[in-house]
Design an enzyme around this catalytic site. Structure first.
Site, PDB file in Angstrom:
ATOM      1  N   GLU A   1      14.965   2.812  -5.516  1.00  0.00           N
ATOM      2  CA  GLU A   1      15.691   3.821  -4.730  1.00  0.00           C
ATOM      3  C   GLU A   1      15.157   5.232  -4.979  1.00  0.00           C
ATOM      4  O   GLU A   1      15.899   6.206  -4.959  1.00  0.00           O
ATOM      5  CB  GLU A   1      17.190   3.767  -5.037  1.00  0.00           C
ATOM      6  CG  GLU A   1      17.852   2.461  -4.656  1.00  0.00           C
ATOM      7  CD  GLU A   1      17.753   2.153  -3.168  1.00  0.00           C
ATOM      8  OE1 GLU A   1      18.314   2.914  -2.362  1.00  0.00           O
ATOM      9  OE2 GLU A   1      17.100   1.160  -2.821  1.00  0.00           O
TER      10      GLU A   1
ATOM     11  N   GLY B   1       0.780  -1.232   0.000  1.00  0.00           N
ATOM     12  CA  GLY B   1       0.000   0.000   0.000  1.00  0.00           C
ATOM     13  C   GLY B   1       0.807   1.274   0.000  1.00  0.00           C
ATOM     14  O   GLY B   1       0.239   2.368   0.037  1.00  0.00           O
TER      15      GLY B   1
END
Length: 394
Positions: free
Chosen positions: A371, A124
């Protein structure tokens, strides 16, 4: 004074990395792309034996970034099988105490190959760390972790295939948002921590990307990174951001390797067909292929300079949050554009499996996603350049 030069020893290590990439990694690139989740044991053993020479994937300087570039020139996915503390180690170095660094990282200097992983993303939430739902509840001298983490690089190798570690971000107080996010070290073999599945991916297929479930996973109180008794409201979140400041330039270096691989192969194919790039020819006389190639090279070189600057600042103990995001944003986008253009210039041959161009394009895209996505890093750059807060610029 800004100095990007390498010592003779560092130059030798970079050349050695390229030699290994050319002679060992590139020849098996296609095989492990087509045999996802099969582990290149011989390569892993070689990398583990040479870890002192190579300095690990997440070294703190220019030479380390250039070694990553060379290995990814060979194959980005296979580079991500490299054993070592990796992302988990970067998190510990950014947030851990000296005792924790010794306790958790010494294993990467002894015994059989081991991996370190970092688990932040959840089903989520991705970029919005305030939405993390994994929890850490104190129970006497322990913490009890519950939650699910997805897209964990090295997750399978760290938990199932070695005596590695995974650094987990979880909330100790959901009402506090980001301020409640802290990082915890979970060691392989800890009851309640299990790998649920491995992802099947578009690119970097030799790398394992796992879903990890924590179900009443009990870890010692001292496994919270940093000094728990003095942690400020924002220290956990700042630790996560400091980790990204270290890892984003390394991801940018990965993108550089894929870009250069595509450029080098494209140049070789063109020259075999009698097409040589004329750098000194007037622009009005250059062919469309020449102009495209030089533009691709310019994007690669711009991304490379941004990356080297970011790691140079980190190497010299300078804050590099802005520069690391600039390097990551530029390199991720440049890798996507360069590899896609290489496929286009090669036509049907670029789309076929005769060459590795289509693989380079698939491997490149992840560098614009993990990242911190290109959009998130661009947003970080804009905030810092303009002096805006998170609330002012979303």
């Amino acid at each position: 004074m800004i100095d990007f030069s390498l010592s003779p020893e560092e130059e030798a290590a970079v050349k050695s990395a390229h030699k290994q990439a050319e002679e060992v990694v590139r020849p098996i690139s296609r095989y492990y792309d087509e045999h996802e989740h099969e582990s290149p044991k011989e390569l892993i053993d070689q990398l583990w034996e040479r870890r002192a020479e190579m300095g690990g994937m997440l070294g703190m300087g220019i030479a380390a970034a250039l070694r990553v570039e060379e290995m990814c020139w060979g194959d980005a996915g296979l580079m991500l099988t490299n054993p070592g503390s990796s992302l988990g180690g970067a998190a510990i170095m950014a947030s851990g105490t000296p005792d924790q660094m010794t306790r958790f990282l010494k294993r990467f200097d002894e015994g059989d190959p081991k991996w370190g992983a970092m688990a932040m993303t959840e089903p989520g939430c991705g970029s919005d760390t305030a939405a993390i739902t994994a929890t850490a509840v104190r129970d006497g001298d322990d913490w009890i972790l519950n939650g699910e983490k997805i897209f964990v690089t090295y997750g399978h190798r760290a938990i199932d295939l070695s005596e590695g570690i995974v650094v987990v971000w979880a909330s100790v107080d959901k009402s506090a948002g980001r301020a409640g996010i802290k990082s915890f070290v979970v060691e392989a073999g800890t009851p309640g921590c299990r790998v649920e599945k491995l992802e099947k991916k578009l690119g970097i297929r030799a790398s394992d990307t796992a879903t990890i479930v924590f179900e009443n996973c009990r870890i010692p109180f001292g496994n919270i990174l940093g000094k728990a008794e003095v942690k400020t409201k924002t220290e956990g979140f700042k630790g996560a951001m400091a980790t990204f400041d270290a890892t984003r330039p390394i991801v940018a270096a990965m993108a550089l390797g894929v870009m250069r691989a595509a450029l080098d192969m494209l140049r070789d194919v063109l020259e075999k067909e009698g097409i040589k790039i004329r750098y000194n020819a007037p622009r009005t006389t250059q062919t469309a292929i020449e102009r495209d190639f030089m533009e691709m090279e310019a994007n690669y070189k711009a991304a490379r300079l941004l990356t080297i600057r970011a790691v140079w600042m980190m190497q010299n103990g300078m804050p590099n949050a802005l520069e690391s995001s600039m390097a990551k944003a530029k390199a991720g986008r440049a890798a996507t554009l360069i590899t896609q253009r290489a496929v286009e210039l090669m036509g049907p041959l670029g789309y076929s499996r005769k060459y590795l161009f289509e693989k380079f394009m698939r491997d490149a895209k992840i560098n614009d996603i993990f990242e911190g996505t290109g959009q998130i890093n661009t947003l970080i750059v804009a905030r810092r350049v303009l002096g805006f807060t998170r609330e002012q610029l979303k």
